[in-house]
Design an enzyme around this catalytic site. Structure first.
Site, PDB file in Angstrom:
ATOM      1  N   GLY A  45       3.162  -1.728   4.828  1.00  0.00           N
ATOM      2  CA  GLY A  45       3.186   0.013   4.035  1.00  0.00           C
ATOM      3  C   GLY A  45       4.820   0.290   4.082  1.00  0.00           C
ATOM      4  N   GLY A  46       5.265   1.408   4.649  1.00  0.00           N
ATOM      5  CA  GLY A  46       5.671   1.738   4.686  1.00  0.00           C
ATOM      6  C   GLY A  46       7.076   1.314   4.015  1.00  0.00           C
ATOM      7  CG  ASN A  73      -1.584   1.305   1.722  1.00  0.00           C
ATOM      8  OD1 ASN A  73      -2.071   2.137   0.262  1.00  0.00           O
ATOM      9  ND2 ASN A  73      -2.317   1.332   2.643  1.00  0.00           N
ATOM     10  CD1 TRP A  74       3.020   1.075  -3.328  1.00  0.00           C
ATOM     11  CD2 TRP A  74       3.132   2.541  -5.149  1.00  0.00           C
ATOM     12  NE1 TRP A  74       3.181   0.642  -4.357  1.00  0.00           N
ATOM     13  CE2 TRP A  74       3.832   1.402  -5.407  1.00  0.00           C
ATOM     14  CE3 TRP A  74       3.273   3.871  -6.346  1.00  0.00           C
ATOM     15  CZ2 TRP A  74       4.082   1.391  -6.610  1.00  0.00           C
ATOM     16  CZ3 TRP A  74       3.870   3.627  -7.117  1.00  0.00           C
ATOM     17  CH2 TRP A  74       4.095   2.239  -7.649  1.00  0.00           C
ATOM     18  CE  LYS A  75      -0.420   3.025   5.189  1.00  0.00           C
ATOM     19  NZ  LYS A  75      -0.410   3.453   6.086  1.00  0.00           N
ATOM     20  CG  HIS A  99      -6.194   1.282   5.407  1.00  0.00           C
ATOM     21  ND1 HIS A  99      -5.471   2.407   5.608  1.00  0.00           N
ATOM     22  CD2 HIS A  99      -4.996  -0.117   5.405  1.00  0.00           C
ATOM     23  CE1 HIS A  99      -4.484   2.486   6.144  1.00  0.00           C
ATOM     24  NE2 HIS A  99      -3.681   0.563   6.102  1.00  0.00           N
ATOM     25  CD  GLU A 113      -3.008   5.548   7.017  1.00  0.00           C
ATOM     26  OE1 GLU A 113      -2.984   5.194   5.456  1.00  0.00           O
ATOM     27  OE2 GLU A 113      -3.001   4.676   7.389  1.00  0.00           O
ATOM     28  N   GLY A 170       2.429   1.848  10.759  1.00  0.00           N
ATOM     29  CA  GLY A 170       2.963   2.617  11.110  1.00  0.00           C
ATOM     30  C   GLY A 170       3.862   3.165  11.676  1.00  0.00           C
ATOM     31  CB  SER A 214       4.920  -2.442  11.699  1.00  0.00           C
ATOM     32  OG  SER A 214       4.829  -0.609  11.816  1.00  0.00           O
ATOM     33  CD  GLU A 251      -3.964  -2.734   6.932  1.00  0.00           C
ATOM     34  OE1 GLU A 251      -2.267  -3.220   6.538  1.00  0.00           O
ATOM     35  OE2 GLU A 251      -4.406  -2.246   6.656  1.00  0.00           O
TER      36      GLU A 251
HETATM   37  P1  PGA Z   1       2.705   0.009   7.529  1.00  0.00           P
HETATM   38  O1  PGA Z   1       1.042   0.168   6.883  1.00  0.00           O
HETATM   39  O2  PGA Z   1       3.399  -1.474   7.254  1.00  0.00           O
HETATM   40  O3  PGA Z   1       3.747   1.117   7.485  1.00  0.00           O
HETATM   41  O4  PGA Z   1       2.444  -0.430   8.716  1.00  0.00           O
HETATM   42  C1  PGA Z   1       0.621  -0.515   6.623  1.00  0.00           C
HETATM   43  C2  PGA Z   1      -0.923  -0.355   6.187  1.00  0.00           C
HETATM   44  O5  PGA Z   1      -1.660   0.683   6.424  1.00  0.00           O
HETATM   45  O6  PGA Z   1      -1.508  -1.506   5.389  1.00  0.00           O
END
Ligand code: PGA
Length: 262
Positions: free
Chosen positions: A237-238, A10-12, A100, A102, A176, A216, A170
């Site tokens: 994510g990251g 997930n590039w966000k 998600h 967010e 994050g 993470s 998640e």
């Molecule tokens: P993260 O994000 O790996 O940076 O914790 C995961 C996600 O939100 O899908």
């Protein structure tokens, strides 16, 4: 039952066009170098909406699949600034993320809105990756299963085409934050999800459903998570913003597939 592993990134809200092209080309080179049975792993990227068309081109001829991070449930209409599921499908995406954390917590999307998105994503021909997970306060209050169960009940119903639904667990406190769930903590919730699905929708739906872990995930913790019986892949994510790290995580899944086959 054997479920195909999914490693999703997930590039966000990251990467410009130039950076995205570099990332995908680095990823393609590294994927080619991964040995057998790399073809048993589904590799999935979720770029920002403006990059979907050019990234469809960038992944052409590779095994990389693409999805959108979000879309509106309405087929079309006066929704300034929004993108529909049909727009997403038009770009060549096969997948869409729904729910998600967010979207739930930063943008305040309601359970009803998310349930409508699941239905309209499927209607547009997409595979929906539906995310569930508890906050830290909910975990500390012992409410993890109640919250995850509620998210499942709100987003899923018996009339859906479950062959085009993937779930992602998640925990909000792990996203994050650098604080990953331990493999055992994740496995416990994944097992709960599978038993909940079995009660609601029956054994075949529960056995066939792919449930990813996210929060993470890094190259050094991916293998331990993938060893768990009910974890069918990872939503990253990251660490997916670096071709090297994302390929290393995919490499862990390839190693795991190799172990299972041998
Ligand atoms: P993260 O994000 O790996 O940076 O914790 C995961 C996600 O939100 O899908």
């Amino acid at each position: 039952m054997s479920r195909r592993t999914v490693i999703a990134g997930n590039w966000k809200m990251h990467k410009t066009l130039g950076e995205a092209r570099e990332l995908v080309s680095g990823l393609r080179q590294r994927l080619e170098a991964l040995g057998s049975p790399a073809d048993r792993i589904d590799v999935l990227i979720f770029p920002p909406a403006t990059l979907l068309f050019p990234m469809a081109k960038a992944i052409a001829g590779s095994r990389i699949l693409m999805g959108a991070q979000n879309a509106h449930d309405a087929a079309q209409g006066a929704f300034t600034g929004e993108t529909s599921m049909r727009h997403v499908a038009d770009t060549g995406c096969a997948h869409v993320l729904v729910g998600h954390s967010e979207r739930r917590h930063v943008f305040g999307e309601s359970a009803e809105f998310l349930a409508r998105k699941v239905v309209s994503g499927l209607a547009a021909g997409l595979t929906v990756v539906y995310c569930v997970g508890e906050t830290l306060a909910e975990r500390e209050a012992g409410r993890t299963e109640a919250v995850v169960g509620r998210h499942l009940d709100e987003g899923l119903s018996a009339d859906l085409d479950f062959s085009r639904i993937i779930l992602a667990y998640e925990p909000v406190w792990a996203i994050g934050t650098g604080r990953t769930a331990t493999p055992q903590q994740a496995q416990d919730v994944h097992q709960f999800i599978r038993s909940h699905l079995s009660k609601r929708f029956g054994g075949p739906v529960s056995d066939g459903m792919r449930v990813l872990y996210g929060g993470s995930v890094k190259p050094d913790n991916a293998a331990g998570l993938l060893e768990q019986r009910d974890i069918d892949g990872l939503l990253v994510g990251g660490a997916c913003l670096s071709a090297e790290d994302f390929a290393a995580i995919i490499g862990s899944a390839v190693n795991r597939a190799r172990q299972i086959l041998s």
